[in-house]
Design a protein around this motif. Structure first.
Motif, PDB file in Angstrom:
ATOM      1  N   ALA A 497       0.838  -1.210   0.000  1.00  0.00           N
ATOM      2  CA  ALA A 497       0.000   0.000   0.000  1.00  0.00           C
ATOM      3  C   ALA A 497       0.865   1.249   0.000  1.00  0.00           C
ATOM      4  O   ALA A 497       0.584   2.231  -0.705  1.00  0.00           O
ATOM      5  CB  ALA A 497      -0.922  -0.011   1.218  1.00  0.00           C
ATOM      6  N   THR A 498       1.952   1.234   0.789  1.00  0.00           N
ATOM      7  CA  THR A 498       2.862   2.374   0.815  1.00  0.00           C
ATOM      8  C   THR A 498       3.546   2.557  -0.533  1.00  0.00           C
ATOM      9  O   THR A 498       3.731   3.691  -1.001  1.00  0.00           O
ATOM     10  CB  THR A 498       3.929   2.172   1.918  1.00  0.00           C
ATOM     11  OG1 THR A 498       3.274   1.988   3.173  1.00  0.00           O
ATOM     12  CG2 THR A 498       4.870   3.357   2.001  1.00  0.00           C
ATOM     13  N   LYS A 499       3.884   1.450  -1.158  1.00  0.00           N
ATOM     14  CA  LYS A 499       4.616   1.501  -2.422  1.00  0.00           C
ATOM     15  C   LYS A 499       3.776   2.077  -3.554  1.00  0.00           C
ATOM     16  O   LYS A 499       4.267   2.860  -4.374  1.00  0.00           O
ATOM     17  CB  LYS A 499       5.087   0.090  -2.781  1.00  0.00           C
ATOM     18  CG  LYS A 499       5.939   0.018  -4.034  1.00  0.00           C
ATOM     19  CD  LYS A 499       6.419  -1.408  -4.261  1.00  0.00           C
ATOM     20  CE  LYS A 499       7.301  -1.499  -5.513  1.00  0.00           C
ATOM     21  NZ  LYS A 499       7.784  -2.881  -5.733  1.00  0.00           N
ATOM     22  N   CYS A 500       2.478   1.686  -3.601  1.00  0.00           N
ATOM     23  CA  CYS A 500       1.644   2.131  -4.718  1.00  0.00           C
ATOM     24  C   CYS A 500       0.741   3.301  -4.374  1.00  0.00           C
ATOM     25  O   CYS A 500       0.057   3.842  -5.256  1.00  0.00           O
ATOM     26  CB  CYS A 500       0.793   0.970  -5.238  1.00  0.00           C
ATOM     27  SG  CYS A 500      -0.529   0.443  -4.121  1.00  0.00           S
ATOM     28  N   GLY A 501       0.709   3.695  -3.099  1.00  0.00           N
ATOM     29  CA  GLY A 501      -0.101   4.833  -2.694  1.00  0.00           C
ATOM     30  C   GLY A 501      -1.587   4.547  -2.612  1.00  0.00           C
ATOM     31  O   GLY A 501      -2.405   5.476  -2.659  1.00  0.00           O
ATOM     32  N   ILE A 514      -7.641  -6.685   4.746  1.00  0.00           N
ATOM     33  CA  ILE A 514      -7.681  -5.243   4.534  1.00  0.00           C
ATOM     34  C   ILE A 514      -8.889  -4.901   3.665  1.00  0.00           C
ATOM     35  O   ILE A 514      -9.493  -5.773   3.039  1.00  0.00           O
ATOM     36  CB  ILE A 514      -6.401  -4.718   3.856  1.00  0.00           C
ATOM     37  CG1 ILE A 514      -6.230  -5.368   2.467  1.00  0.00           C
ATOM     38  CG2 ILE A 514      -5.169  -4.974   4.720  1.00  0.00           C
ATOM     39  CD1 ILE A 514      -5.110  -4.763   1.643  1.00  0.00           C
ATOM     40  N   THR A 515      -9.222  -3.617   3.619  1.00  0.00           N
ATOM     41  CA  THR A 515     -10.207  -3.114   2.668  1.00  0.00           C
ATOM     42  C   THR A 515      -9.547  -2.011   1.854  1.00  0.00           C
ATOM     43  O   THR A 515      -8.671  -1.295   2.343  1.00  0.00           O
ATOM     44  CB  THR A 515     -11.454  -2.559   3.380  1.00  0.00           C
ATOM     45  OG1 THR A 515     -11.066  -1.559   4.336  1.00  0.00           O
ATOM     46  CG2 THR A 515     -12.195  -3.663   4.119  1.00  0.00           C
ATOM     47  N   LEU A 516      -9.992  -1.876   0.605  1.00  0.00           N
ATOM     48  CA  LEU A 516      -9.446  -0.832  -0.260  1.00  0.00           C
ATOM     49  C   LEU A 516     -10.455  -0.527  -1.355  1.00  0.00           C
ATOM     50  O   LEU A 516     -11.362  -1.338  -1.623  1.00  0.00           O
ATOM     51  CB  LEU A 516      -8.113  -1.257  -0.865  1.00  0.00           C
ATOM     52  CG  LEU A 516      -8.087  -2.319  -1.977  1.00  0.00           C
ATOM     53  CD1 LEU A 516      -6.794  -2.218  -2.756  1.00  0.00           C
ATOM     54  CD2 LEU A 516      -8.231  -3.715  -1.420  1.00  0.00           C
ATOM     55  N   PRO A 517     -10.333   0.637  -2.009  1.00  0.00           N
ATOM     56  CA  PRO A 517     -11.258   0.979  -3.093  1.00  0.00           C
ATOM     57  C   PRO A 517     -11.134   0.006  -4.259  1.00  0.00           C
ATOM     58  O   PRO A 517     -10.036  -0.429  -4.608  1.00  0.00           O
ATOM     59  CB  PRO A 517     -10.808   2.398  -3.501  1.00  0.00           C
ATOM     60  CG  PRO A 517     -10.094   2.936  -2.310  1.00  0.00           C
ATOM     61  CD  PRO A 517      -9.430   1.756  -1.675  1.00  0.00           C
ATOM     62  N   LEU A 518     -12.268  -0.332  -4.865  1.00  0.00           N
ATOM     63  CA  LEU A 518     -12.266  -1.245  -6.003  1.00  0.00           C
ATOM     64  C   LEU A 518     -11.384  -0.737  -7.139  1.00  0.00           C
ATOM     65  O   LEU A 518     -10.677  -1.511  -7.796  1.00  0.00           O
ATOM     66  CB  LEU A 518     -13.698  -1.445  -6.509  1.00  0.00           C
ATOM     67  CG  LEU A 518     -14.577  -2.448  -5.757  1.00  0.00           C
ATOM     68  CD1 LEU A 518     -16.033  -2.302  -6.196  1.00  0.00           C
ATOM     69  CD2 LEU A 518     -14.099  -3.864  -6.005  1.00  0.00           C
ATOM     70  N   GLN A 523      -3.856  -1.903  -9.224  1.00  0.00           N
ATOM     71  CA  GLN A 523      -2.518  -1.382  -8.961  1.00  0.00           C
ATOM     72  C   GLN A 523      -1.964  -1.922  -7.643  1.00  0.00           C
ATOM     73  O   GLN A 523      -0.745  -2.130  -7.517  1.00  0.00           O
ATOM     74  CB  GLN A 523      -2.530   0.153  -8.929  1.00  0.00           C
ATOM     75  CG  GLN A 523      -3.240   0.771  -7.729  1.00  0.00           C
ATOM     76  CD  GLN A 523      -3.355   2.282  -7.835  1.00  0.00           C
ATOM     77  OE1 GLN A 523      -4.031   2.782  -8.733  1.00  0.00           O
ATOM     78  NE2 GLN A 523      -2.699   3.000  -6.939  1.00  0.00           N
ATOM     79  N   PHE A 524      -2.840  -2.192  -6.673  1.00  0.00           N
ATOM     80  CA  PHE A 524      -2.375  -2.773  -5.412  1.00  0.00           C
ATOM     81  C   PHE A 524      -1.855  -4.188  -5.639  1.00  0.00           C
ATOM     82  O   PHE A 524      -0.794  -4.565  -5.106  1.00  0.00           O
ATOM     83  CB  PHE A 524      -3.505  -2.779  -4.382  1.00  0.00           C
ATOM     84  CG  PHE A 524      -3.118  -3.410  -3.073  1.00  0.00           C
ATOM     85  CD1 PHE A 524      -2.439  -2.688  -2.105  1.00  0.00           C
ATOM     86  CD2 PHE A 524      -3.416  -4.746  -2.810  1.00  0.00           C
ATOM     87  CE1 PHE A 524      -2.071  -3.275  -0.903  1.00  0.00           C
ATOM     88  CE2 PHE A 524      -3.049  -5.338  -1.614  1.00  0.00           C
ATOM     89  CZ  PHE A 524      -2.378  -4.592  -0.657  1.00  0.00           C
ATOM     90  N   LEU A 525      -2.560  -4.989  -6.423  1.00  0.00           N
ATOM     91  CA  LEU A 525      -2.108  -6.354  -6.697  1.00  0.00           C
ATOM     92  C   LEU A 525      -0.799  -6.343  -7.479  1.00  0.00           C
ATOM     93  O   LEU A 525       0.075  -7.194  -7.259  1.00  0.00           O
ATOM     94  CB  LEU A 525      -3.187  -7.117  -7.465  1.00  0.00           C
ATOM     95  CG  LEU A 525      -4.440  -7.490  -6.659  1.00  0.00           C
ATOM     96  CD1 LEU A 525      -5.513  -8.077  -7.567  1.00  0.00           C
ATOM     97  CD2 LEU A 525      -4.096  -8.474  -5.542  1.00  0.00           C
ATOM     98  N   ASP A 526      -0.632  -5.369  -8.386  1.00  0.00           N
ATOM     99  CA  ASP A 526       0.640  -5.244  -9.111  1.00  0.00           C
ATOM    100  C   ASP A 526       1.780  -4.931  -8.147  1.00  0.00           C
ATOM    101  O   ASP A 526       2.875  -5.504  -8.245  1.00  0.00           O
ATOM    102  CB  ASP A 526       0.538  -4.151 -10.173  1.00  0.00           C
ATOM    103  CG  ASP A 526      -0.366  -4.550 -11.339  1.00  0.00           C
ATOM    104  OD1 ASP A 526      -0.627  -5.757 -11.498  1.00  0.00           O
ATOM    105  OD2 ASP A 526      -0.822  -3.642 -12.070  1.00  0.00           O
ATOM    106  N   ALA A 527       1.520  -4.018  -7.203  1.00  0.00           N
ATOM    107  CA  ALA A 527       2.549  -3.665  -6.229  1.00  0.00           C
ATOM    108  C   ALA A 527       2.875  -4.838  -5.319  1.00  0.00           C
ATOM    109  O   ALA A 527       4.041  -5.073  -4.968  1.00  0.00           O
ATOM    110  CB  ALA A 527       2.092  -2.456  -5.407  1.00  0.00           C
ATOM    111  N   LEU A 528       1.858  -5.612  -4.937  1.00  0.00           N
ATOM    112  CA  LEU A 528       2.075  -6.782  -4.084  1.00  0.00           C
ATOM    113  C   LEU A 528       2.889  -7.842  -4.830  1.00  0.00           C
ATOM    114  O   LEU A 528       3.789  -8.475  -4.248  1.00  0.00           O
ATOM    115  CB  LEU A 528       0.726  -7.352  -3.641  1.00  0.00           C
ATOM    116  CG  LEU A 528       0.758  -8.507  -2.641  1.00  0.00           C
ATOM    117  CD1 LEU A 528       1.354  -8.057  -1.323  1.00  0.00           C
ATOM    118  CD2 LEU A 528      -0.645  -9.070  -2.420  1.00  0.00           C
TER     119      LEU A 528
END
Length: 533
Positions: A497-501, A514-518, A523-528
């Motif tokens: 999350a920190t990496k991709c903002g 966790i929860t996050l916007p759809l 981009q979160f999965l790419d960062a992970l």
């Protein structure tokens, strides 16, 4: 700080005072609450009970109910966060924390007494105080008091030492917090307290048994640890039956949740422990199931009717028949040793059935969570006769297991389990019938483990489900979760999350959820993926 004596340093302090009881929405916490309620009722301890789902709800519940409250008991919540920093309590307020979530926050561990941890897990490798805390004011005073060349050299040396100390501290804290896991069930600790104060009845033993069964059924405890939990419970079992004839036994049973309420065929199709190995998402899956039934000597007609209507001899031979047929079909052990509630004029009730019933109440499709929480407490009642809450939860659990099975089969047969570096992931599609049921961390976790097992259980799995039109839930399951349930996804999610903002919410008590916007999920999965590659 950890308390030394659970009776004198915890329970006796509560006697005669009003208590605020904050309980998390999970099976172990509800079982613990049931035991504590029995103790409070016996000793006339007045209390306010508030169920909480996350850190924000915990803070809100405390702020709304802290008037004239000096003692707060937190069950399966609060242990992994800095309570004093988040809740900002008055100095005289004391928090007693009984939390199976690990690792425990070091600020709680080294609290001066305002936060008191009821139990220390033997697996916790807590860093020493001097290795993670340093008096910054003392260093600043030393720098101000020195002057000249020697003073400048001393200051430079101290700063070099401080940088080295900070590097060691960061390494220690990373090693301490990189994995999240579960310690001994809180209900086992509450049962030990009941035994210490001579209030250990069969009702408390049953609640503790359900909590121990939850640790095993949800793969929160390694098999060896689950056996130790069972042994711990047997040590506190009363020697005599109560006046209603109720008692709890530890016996071998089939790993099929709710099979006494289902047909045997349906139970096999929806058992998270066995169904993945049958590979029912393939064309040959149902033929494999019919062959398994044939090898057990159970006719298909018998397997498809209600279990209680089956031939008595077939029911009696079910355990041995499944154990004999399992190796041929490469199934995991189809039986396990578990707790059974025996009551006069009532059917035998396995602890695992109550685990799934409570899950069905907590994450019911239509029942609000707070109402489901109260039903879950009632489902733990041990009296003979019809338990409406237990029946409601069992029906909800059966519907949820059917939704999980459909979801997993559709994911695997439709090749929607995507490979992403060191892990696989799948997404519950918004608008599908399954998304209305499999949207909370409990049932989504069952679906993720089922998917991982069907895919070989050698890779980590990340699962996501929509919460509403704009937000989704995301959780991670470690590889080989059956044998080593320690989870690294909590720390990984935070770093990604920190990496991709991404605007990730870390509100859940379990850090691997966790929860996050759809819109930010891709981009979160790419960062992970990049982080874990």
């Amino acid at each position: 700080m950890f308390i030394e004596d659970i009776k004198n340093d915890f329970y006796n302090i509560l006697l005669g005072n009003r208590v605020l009881l904050l309980v998390h929405y999970d099976v172990d916490a509800i079982c613990t609450c049931k035991i504590l309620q029995g103790l409070f009722k016996s000793d006339n301890v007045s209390y306010t009970l508030v169920p909480v789902g996350g850190i924000a709800e915990l803070k809100q519940a405390y702020e709304e109910n802290n008037e004239e409250i000096k003692y707060v008991v937190l069950v399966n919540c609060g242990g992994t966060i800095d309570l004093v920093d988040i809740l900002q309590p008055e100095e005289e307020v004391v928090f007693f924390v009984l939390d199976a979530h690990k690792p425990t926050d070091v600020c709680n561990v080294y609290s001066d007494g305002q936060v008191r941890l009821v139990y220390k897990d033997s697996e916790e490798n807590i860093p020493n105080f001097d290795d993670i805390f340093k008096d910054e004011e003392e260093d600043e005073e030393n720098e101000e008091s020195e002057s000249g060349r020697e003073g400048l050299e001393a200051m430079v040396e101290r700063r070099r030492e401080r940088r080295a100390w900070e590097e060691r501290r960061n390494t220690l804290m990373f090693n301490y917090t990189q994995f999240s896991y579960y310690g001994k069930p809180s209900a086992c600790i509450a049962l030990e307290l009941a035994w210490r104060v001579s209030r250990c009845g069969w009702g408390g033993v049953w609640a503790g048994s359900v909590a121990a069964a939850a640790g095993a059924a949800l793969c929160r405890r390694a098999p060896a640890q689950a056996l130790l939990d069972h042994h711990h419970l047997r040590e506190h079992t009363p020697q005599e039956h109560d006046k209603t004839g109720c008692h709890v036994t530890l016996e071998k049973d089939v790993c099929l949740p709710l099979y006494r309420r289902w047909s045997l065929e349906a139970a096999l199709c929806h058992a998270p422990a066995l169904a993945p190995s049958l590979r029912l998402h393939t064309r040959a899956g149902h033929a494999r199931l019919r062959q398994l039934l044939a090898d057990t000597g159970i006719p298909l007609q018998q397997a498809r009717q209600a279990y209680r209507s089956m031939d008595v001899e077939l029911r009696r031979s079910l355990l041995s028949a499944l154990e004999a047929a399992a190796p041929k079909h490469k199934l995991p052990a189809p039986t396990h040793t578990t707790f059974l509630l025996q009551r006069v004029h009532s059917p035998t009730l396995p602890a695992m059935d109550v685990v799934f019933a409570i899950m069905g109440l907590i994450e019911h499709e239509t029942i609000p969570k707070a109402e489901g929480f109260q039903h879950a407490l009632s489902a733990l009642d041990t009296q003979s006769g019809q338990n409406e809450s237990l029946s409601l939860g069992s029906a909800g659990a059966m519907a949820a297991l059917q939704a999980v099975a459909r979801l997993v089969h559709g994911t695997l047969s439709g090749r929607r389990l995507h490979l992403a570096g060191p892990f696989s992931y799948f997404i519950v599609q918004e608008g599908t019938p399954e998304s209305r049921i499999v949207r909370g961390p409990l049932w989504l976790g069952v679906a993720a483990r089922w998917t991982a097992a069907a895919a070989g259980a050698s890779r980590a799995v990340v699962a996501s489900a929509p919460i509403d039109d704009t937000t989704c839930l995301l959780l991670g399951i470690p590889p080989r979760y059956q044998h080593e349930p320690r989870n690294l996804f909590g720390a990984a999610f935070e770093q990604a999350a920190t990496k991709c903002g991404a605007s990730v919410s870390l509100d859940h008590v379990d850090s691997s959820v966790i929860t996050l916007p759809l819109a930010q999920r891709p981009q979160f999965l790419d960062a992970l993926t990049a982080l874990l590659a």
